[in-house]
Design an enzyme around this catalytic site. Structure first.
Site, PDB file in Angstrom:
ATOM      1  N   LYS A 150       0.841  -1.177   0.000  1.00 61.16           N
ATOM      2  CA  LYS A 150       0.000   0.000   0.000  1.00 61.16           C
ATOM      3  C   LYS A 150       0.887   1.241   0.000  1.00 61.16           C
ATOM      4  CE  LYS A 150      -0.994   2.223   3.768  1.00 61.16           C
ATOM      5  NZ  LYS A 150      -0.092   2.634   4.822  1.00 61.16           N
ATOM      6  N   HIS A 180      -0.800  -5.173   5.593  1.00 58.31           N
ATOM      7  CA  HIS A 180      -0.166  -5.977   6.651  1.00 58.31           C
ATOM      8  C   HIS A 180      -1.058  -6.106   7.883  1.00 58.31           C
ATOM      9  CE1 HIS A 180       0.916  -2.153   8.544  1.00 58.31           C
ATOM     10  NE2 HIS A 180       1.196  -2.827   9.628  1.00 58.31           N
ATOM     11  N   LYS A 184      -2.199  -9.522  11.011  1.00 59.70           N
ATOM     12  CA  LYS A 184      -2.079  -9.543  12.479  1.00 59.70           C
ATOM     13  C   LYS A 184      -3.020 -10.605  13.042  1.00 59.70           C
ATOM     14  CE  LYS A 184      -0.994  -4.618  12.807  1.00 59.70           C
ATOM     15  NZ  LYS A 184       0.317  -4.445  13.385  1.00 59.70           N
ATOM     16  N   GLU A 218      -0.863   6.009  17.712  1.00 56.75           N
ATOM     17  CA  GLU A 218       0.581   5.744  17.834  1.00 56.75           C
ATOM     18  C   GLU A 218       1.239   6.896  18.555  1.00 56.75           C
ATOM     19  OE1 GLU A 218       2.608   4.991  14.085  1.00 56.75           O
ATOM     20  OE2 GLU A 218       0.726   4.310  13.229  1.00 56.75           O
ATOM     21  N   ASP A 237      -3.305   7.023   4.813  1.00 60.56           N
ATOM     22  CA  ASP A 237      -2.282   6.124   5.354  1.00 60.56           C
ATOM     23  C   ASP A 237      -2.888   5.002   6.194  1.00 60.56           C
ATOM     24  OD1 ASP A 237       0.440   5.380   5.903  1.00 60.56           O
ATOM     25  OD2 ASP A 237       0.188   6.204   7.915  1.00 60.56           O
ATOM     26  N   HIS A 242      -6.144   0.178   6.308  1.00 56.84           N
ATOM     27  CA  HIS A 242      -6.247  -0.738   7.435  1.00 56.84           C
ATOM     28  C   HIS A 242      -7.584  -0.663   8.193  1.00 56.84           C
ATOM     29  CE1 HIS A 242      -2.115  -1.048   6.465  1.00 56.84           C
ATOM     30  NE2 HIS A 242      -1.697   0.000   7.139  1.00 56.84           N
ATOM     31  N   LYS A 342      -1.083  10.063  14.832  1.00 52.89           N
ATOM     32  CA  LYS A 342       0.333   9.924  15.211  1.00 52.89           C
ATOM     33  C   LYS A 342       0.569  10.839  16.416  1.00 52.89           C
ATOM     34  CE  LYS A 342       2.065   7.989  11.187  1.00 52.89           C
ATOM     35  NZ  LYS A 342       2.539   6.617  11.344  1.00 52.89           N
TER      36      LYS A 342
HETATM   37  C1  BG6 Z   1       1.568   1.574   7.951  1.00 56.88           C
HETATM   38  C2  BG6 Z   1       1.486   3.061   7.932  1.00 56.88           C
HETATM   39  O1  BG6 Z   1       0.854   1.017   6.884  1.00 56.88           O
HETATM   40  O2  BG6 Z   1       1.040   1.085   9.185  1.00 56.88           O
HETATM   41  C3  BG6 Z   1       2.257   3.643   9.107  1.00 56.88           C
HETATM   42  O3  BG6 Z   1       2.028   3.551   6.709  1.00 56.88           O
HETATM   43  C4  BG6 Z   1       1.747   3.052  10.400  1.00 56.88           C
HETATM   44  O4  BG6 Z   1       2.143   5.057   9.133  1.00 56.88           O
HETATM   45  C5  BG6 Z   1       1.741   1.540  10.321  1.00 56.88           C
HETATM   46  O5  BG6 Z   1       2.603   3.476  11.436  1.00 56.88           O
HETATM   47  C6  BG6 Z   1       1.068   0.934  11.546  1.00 56.88           C
HETATM   48  O6  BG6 Z   1       1.202  -0.444  11.514  1.00 56.88           O
HETATM   49  P1  BG6 Z   1       1.800  -1.220  12.750  1.00 56.88           P
HETATM   50  O7  BG6 Z   1       1.740  -2.644  12.366  1.00 56.88           O
HETATM   51  O8  BG6 Z   1       3.209  -0.718  12.936  1.00 56.88           O
HETATM   52  O9  BG6 Z   1       0.936  -0.859  13.900  1.00 56.88           O
END
Ligand code: BG6
Length: 501
Positions: A150, A180, A184, A218, A237, A242, A342
């Site tokens: 992505k 991704h 999980k 985050e 993003d 996600h 963030k």
């Molecule tokens: C990514 C984003 O796809 O996922 C990032 O581009 C983000 O900005 C991240 O921090 C979060 O995934 P994870 O698995 O680190 O929580």
């Protein structure tokens, strides 16, 4: 355990961030667990000129950085033997035919090939085009698969254009659009939780559910990714990809089976049923913000505008929240709140489902304080857990109530722990698309966020800010319909922050 055929895994952008941080460590863990097929080779491809030995040394260095003194030397030796390196200097038109020649002529390289695009999104079409023109995508002696990271486009139109360029050389089953988040374990647990437990299904609808919240917060800022993030922002993003996938898993109908097509058919139906946000209603359905300086873990951190590579007048959002409705029989009238940010107060990803109050409040006279609803919460990270909040009587002579949490933290001490990329890499080699996105899902997700992106792109004069280390900008409460609805910041009953701000 399914048998994986030997294959060659070619990673484009092998020296880049994604490969160093995620792919190489994930492949090494699979090596330790002896899950990589025998005879599988990994080909690092990048623009820098390096020898195989130099590249091997960097792989070792990356892994020593991760494992320090606990590096499994035997696995490392096996792992290094798998790696080869191929330089693709920019402007070298003969590089791809050379790659073809090498893969064809060296019998050590298994003829099934996965090409992993761990490069800038702008480079996907060019690389696929060059692979196609050099006949590297033809499935004449084994399969050819391409993994696309992505973001898949930056809006609906660009996603469709990218798709058209891939279809020039690839068929849909050859394309693996990776998200991704779907790798999980707890995200997959949403399906198990819903479809392996009869208890929930009768309650899983608008009769009993008040609203759903899906959060990813985050404490990290944008790190060194201004280049990408300035053009993306939080809505693209995290939410377009996600969090909308999480929403689809929570809200979809039970699929006919868990095979890729049945699963994706149901997800896409939900995404298509999301009520379109019209341009006039963007402010009632979406909220954005940008982090200012503040304190995280006791340390001062700079604001977004002070980050390297960020324009001084940038209005790119680092926080985004959406209120969505799914216009179907099951979910009519139930708001789904999605938010991400963030530099927030905590690292936390969770799905929180709030139930309606009982139809008659029989305890209203004896209880101290207002009635509390039931919640079901699925913690995704940092701790994968499942909690259910119920009301119980406080021991004593009074008929008072309090909230207690049934905490089914389901991880046991010796349970296998893995990173999302490990499972997804194995799935690509197995040819299992279940956890990869089909193009109609991607398009449907862009249709949801596109109107918001358009309005935000026009409103470039002002953006709300929030101090780093907080729970986001003030005023997001206006997305909620009622005073008794609020963002759930904590999965603990006592710690539940009931303040709307
Ligand atoms: C990514 C984003 O796809 O996922 C990032 O581009 C983000 O900005 C991240 O921090 C979060 O995934 P994870 O698995 O680190 O929580």
């Amino acid at each position: 355990m399914k048998i994986i055929e030997p294959c060659t895994l070619a990673i484009f952008g092998a020296g880049g961030n994604l490969s160093r941080r995620k792919l190489i460590p994930a492949l090494f863990r699979l090596e330790i667990a002896q899950r990589l097929p025998d005879h599988m080779l990994i080909l690092g491809c990048d623009i820098a000129l390096r020898t195989r030995e130099e590249w091997s040394a960097s792989v070792v260095e990356i892994l020593r950085g991760v494992y320090k003194k606990d590096l499994d030397e035997a696995a490392l030796q096996r792992f290094c033997q798998r790696w080869h390196y191929f330089a693709l200097p920019p402007g070298d038109d003969a590089a791809y035919p050379r790659l073809h020649q090498m893969l064809e002529s060296n019998p050590d390289f298994p003829s099934n090939v996965v090409y992993y695009m761990a490069v800038r999104p702008a480079d996907y079409p060019t690389i696929v085009d060059k692979l196609g023109n050099a006949e590297l995508l033809k499935e004449k002696n084994g399969w050819r698969r391409v993994v696309i990271e992505k973001p898949f486009g930056y809006d609906l139109l660009s996603a469709q254009t990218l798709q058209a360029s891939l279809y020039r050389h690839l068929d849909e089953p050859q394309i693996y659009r990776i998200d991704h988040y779907l790798g999980k374990g707890t995200v997959q647990n949403v399906m198990v939780f819903r479809f392996a437990n009869m208890l929930l299904e009768p309650l899983w609808n608008h009769h009993y559910i008040d609203h759903v919240q899906i959060t990813h917060s985050e404490t990290l800022g944008i790190e060194n990714r201004a280049d990408y993030y300035e053009g993306a922002g939080a809505l693209r993003d995290m939410i377009q990809s996600h969090l909308l996938q999480l929403l689809a898993l929570v809200a979809m109908e039970p699929p006919v089976s868990l095979t890729a097509e049945h699963l994706r058919d149901e997800k896409v139906k939900v995404l298509k049923a999301i009520r379109p946000i019209t341009q006039n209603s963007v402010h009632a359905h979406a909220f954005r913000g940008q982090y200012a300086s503040g304190t995280i873990d006791g340390k001062s951190v700079p604001g977004y505008l002070e980050e390297k590579g960020v324009a001084g007048d940038s209005t790119t959002e680092t926080y985004a929240a959406l209120k969505l409705f799914i216009d179907n029989w099951r979910w009519a009238g139930v708001p789904f709140y999605l938010r991400t940010g963030k530099r927030m107060a905590e690292n936390s990803s969770a799905i929180c489902i709030r139930f309606k109050n009982p139809p008659q409040d029989l305890l209203r006279r004896s209880r101290h304080g207002p009635s509390q609803p039931n919640w079901i919460m699925l913690g995704i990270q940092p701790n994968d857990c499942l909690k259910m909040e119920m009301q119980v009587k406080v021991p004593g002579l009074d008929m008072n109530t309090r909230t207690m949490s049934l905490d089914a933290t389901y991880r046991k001490e010796n349970d296998e722990d893995y990173d999302a990329y490990e499972g997804l890499l194995l799935d690509v080699m197995l040819g299992d698309h279940s956890l990869f996105l089909r193009i109609d899902e991607v398009e449907a997700a862009w249709r949801v966020v596109d109107p918001v992106l358009k309005v935000w792109a026009m409103e470039r004069d002002f953006i709300n800010t929030y101090p780093s280390g907080s729970w986001g900008p003030r005023g997001t409460y206006r997305l909620f319909d009622r005073d008794d609805q609020f963002w759930r910041h904590s999965l603990e009953p006592e710690g539940a922050d009931t303040q709307a701000y």
